[in-house]
Design a protein around this motif. Structure first.
Motif, PDB file in Angstrom:
ATOM      1  N   GLN A 164       0.834  -1.200   0.000  1.00  0.00           N
ATOM      2  CA  GLN A 164       0.000   0.000   0.000  1.00  0.00           C
ATOM      3  C   GLN A 164       0.872   1.254   0.000  1.00  0.00           C
ATOM      4  O   GLN A 164       0.603   2.212  -0.728  1.00  0.00           O
ATOM      5  CB  GLN A 164      -0.901  -0.029   1.229  1.00  0.00           C
ATOM      6  CG  GLN A 164      -1.952   1.019   1.274  1.00  0.00           C
ATOM      7  CD  GLN A 164      -2.822   0.871   2.519  1.00  0.00           C
ATOM      8  OE1 GLN A 164      -2.530   0.104   3.425  1.00  0.00           O
ATOM      9  NE2 GLN A 164      -3.904   1.621   2.550  1.00  0.00           N
ATOM     10  N   PHE A 165       1.923   1.241   0.810  1.00  0.00           N
ATOM     11  CA  PHE A 165       2.855   2.376   0.882  1.00  0.00           C
ATOM     12  C   PHE A 165       3.517   2.619  -0.471  1.00  0.00           C
ATOM     13  O   PHE A 165       3.599   3.753  -0.950  1.00  0.00           O
ATOM     14  CB  PHE A 165       3.911   2.100   1.960  1.00  0.00           C
ATOM     15  CG  PHE A 165       5.108   2.999   1.895  1.00  0.00           C
ATOM     16  CD1 PHE A 165       4.989   4.368   2.134  1.00  0.00           C
ATOM     17  CD2 PHE A 165       6.354   2.494   1.589  1.00  0.00           C
ATOM     18  CE1 PHE A 165       6.093   5.202   2.075  1.00  0.00           C
ATOM     19  CE2 PHE A 165       7.462   3.315   1.534  1.00  0.00           C
ATOM     20  CZ  PHE A 165       7.336   4.671   1.770  1.00  0.00           C
ATOM     21  N   ILE A 166       3.961   1.563  -1.123  1.00  0.00           N
ATOM     22  CA  ILE A 166       4.632   1.693  -2.421  1.00  0.00           C
ATOM     23  C   ILE A 166       3.671   2.229  -3.476  1.00  0.00           C
ATOM     24  O   ILE A 166       4.025   3.112  -4.259  1.00  0.00           O
ATOM     25  CB  ILE A 166       5.249   0.348  -2.842  1.00  0.00           C
ATOM     26  CG1 ILE A 166       6.435   0.018  -1.921  1.00  0.00           C
ATOM     27  CG2 ILE A 166       5.696   0.372  -4.296  1.00  0.00           C
ATOM     28  CD1 ILE A 166       6.921  -1.407  -2.006  1.00  0.00           C
ATOM     29  N   GLN A 167       2.452   1.720  -3.499  1.00  0.00           N
ATOM     30  CA  GLN A 167       1.468   2.199  -4.467  1.00  0.00           C
ATOM     31  C   GLN A 167       1.185   3.684  -4.279  1.00  0.00           C
ATOM     32  O   GLN A 167       1.158   4.441  -5.250  1.00  0.00           O
ATOM     33  CB  GLN A 167       0.171   1.394  -4.343  1.00  0.00           C
ATOM     34  CG  GLN A 167       0.296  -0.015  -4.858  1.00  0.00           C
ATOM     35  CD  GLN A 167      -0.915  -0.870  -4.552  1.00  0.00           C
ATOM     36  OE1 GLN A 167      -1.748  -0.512  -3.729  1.00  0.00           O
ATOM     37  NE2 GLN A 167      -0.990  -2.027  -5.198  1.00  0.00           N
ATOM     38  N   ASN A 168       1.001   4.100  -3.028  1.00  0.00           N
ATOM     39  CA  ASN A 168       0.737   5.519  -2.759  1.00  0.00           C
ATOM     40  C   ASN A 168       1.935   6.387  -3.117  1.00  0.00           C
ATOM     41  O   ASN A 168       1.772   7.483  -3.662  1.00  0.00           O
ATOM     42  CB  ASN A 168       0.374   5.726  -1.293  1.00  0.00           C
ATOM     43  CG  ASN A 168      -0.993   5.194  -0.946  1.00  0.00           C
ATOM     44  OD1 ASN A 168      -1.663   4.599  -1.779  1.00  0.00           O
ATOM     45  ND2 ASN A 168      -1.407   5.395   0.279  1.00  0.00           N
ATOM     46  N   THR A 169       3.121   5.913  -2.799  1.00  0.00           N
ATOM     47  CA  THR A 169       4.334   6.685  -3.069  1.00  0.00           C
ATOM     48  C   THR A 169       4.571   6.824  -4.566  1.00  0.00           C
ATOM     49  O   THR A 169       4.908   7.915  -5.047  1.00  0.00           O
ATOM     50  CB  THR A 169       5.564   6.026  -2.405  1.00  0.00           C
ATOM     51  OG1 THR A 169       5.316   5.900  -1.005  1.00  0.00           O
ATOM     52  CG2 THR A 169       6.813   6.845  -2.618  1.00  0.00           C
ATOM     53  N   LEU A 170       4.381   5.752  -5.325  1.00  0.00           N
ATOM     54  CA  LEU A 170       4.583   5.827  -6.773  1.00  0.00           C
ATOM     55  C   LEU A 170       3.542   6.717  -7.444  1.00  0.00           C
ATOM     56  O   LEU A 170       3.845   7.379  -8.437  1.00  0.00           O
ATOM     57  CB  LEU A 170       4.552   4.423  -7.388  1.00  0.00           C
ATOM     58  CG  LEU A 170       5.793   3.575  -7.141  1.00  0.00           C
ATOM     59  CD1 LEU A 170       5.606   2.183  -7.713  1.00  0.00           C
ATOM     60  CD2 LEU A 170       7.028   4.224  -7.729  1.00  0.00           C
ATOM     61  N   LYS A 171       2.348   6.751  -6.887  1.00  0.00           N
ATOM     62  CA  LYS A 171       1.306   7.624  -7.433  1.00  0.00           C
ATOM     63  C   LYS A 171       1.691   9.097  -7.245  1.00  0.00           C
ATOM     64  O   LYS A 171       1.547   9.904  -8.153  1.00  0.00           O
ATOM     65  CB  LYS A 171      -0.020   7.340  -6.723  1.00  0.00           C
ATOM     66  CG  LYS A 171      -1.225   7.480  -7.599  1.00  0.00           C
ATOM     67  CD  LYS A 171      -2.490   7.141  -6.837  1.00  0.00           C
ATOM     68  CE  LYS A 171      -2.729   5.640  -6.877  1.00  0.00           C
ATOM     69  NZ  LYS A 171      -3.978   5.258  -6.204  1.00  0.00           N
TER      70      LYS A 171
END
Length: 130
Positions: free
Chosen positions: A64-71
């Motif tokens: 979840q953290f990676i998805q939010n950060t990449l967005k």
């Protein structure tokens, strides 16, 4: 392999290094106490993931953290590049009014993935109450 899956793979590898399945956390703590007594030092925190459920929830938080950060930051190339944005991620969760217990879990999961303490993220966790 896409950038997101490569970064997720790096995070899961970091978490996998922390696993201690089949070992007793209680015995690890006792051993740490004995060593601290012998050396007359303060007891060190026992690190590791001793439960499969903990591993599952930590990996879910990391994804979840990676998805939010990449967005929000498409220029990120590795999992280590994501670290400066942990505080931002935790702050966004705090604004969404997640419980204090969940915030602490998010902090612990990311700290485990980065092999540090959750206090290293310069984030003020809300106090937990029962």
């Amino acid at each position: 392999m896409s950038k997101k899956s490569r970064i997720i793979h790096q995070a899961l590898n970091n978490l996998q290094k922390q696993t201690r399945y089949g070992q007793s956390k209680h015995l690890a703590k006792e051993k740490a106490r004995e060593e601290a007594k012998k050396k007359d030092e303060r007891i060190r925190e026992v690190k590791g993931i001793y439960s499969t459920n903990t591993y599952k929830s930590y990996s879910k938080v990391c994804k979840q953290f990676i998805q939010n950060t990449l967005k929000a930051h498409p220029d990120v190339k590795t999992f280590d590049d994501c670290r400066p944005y942990v505080e931002e991620f935790l702050e966004s969760k705090k604004e969404k009014d997640v419980s204090a217990w969940t915030l602490h879990q998010y902090g612990s999961a990311l700290a485990s993935a980065y092999n540090c303490s959750k206090k290293d993220f310069n984030f003020e966790y809300t106090e937990r109450s029962r």
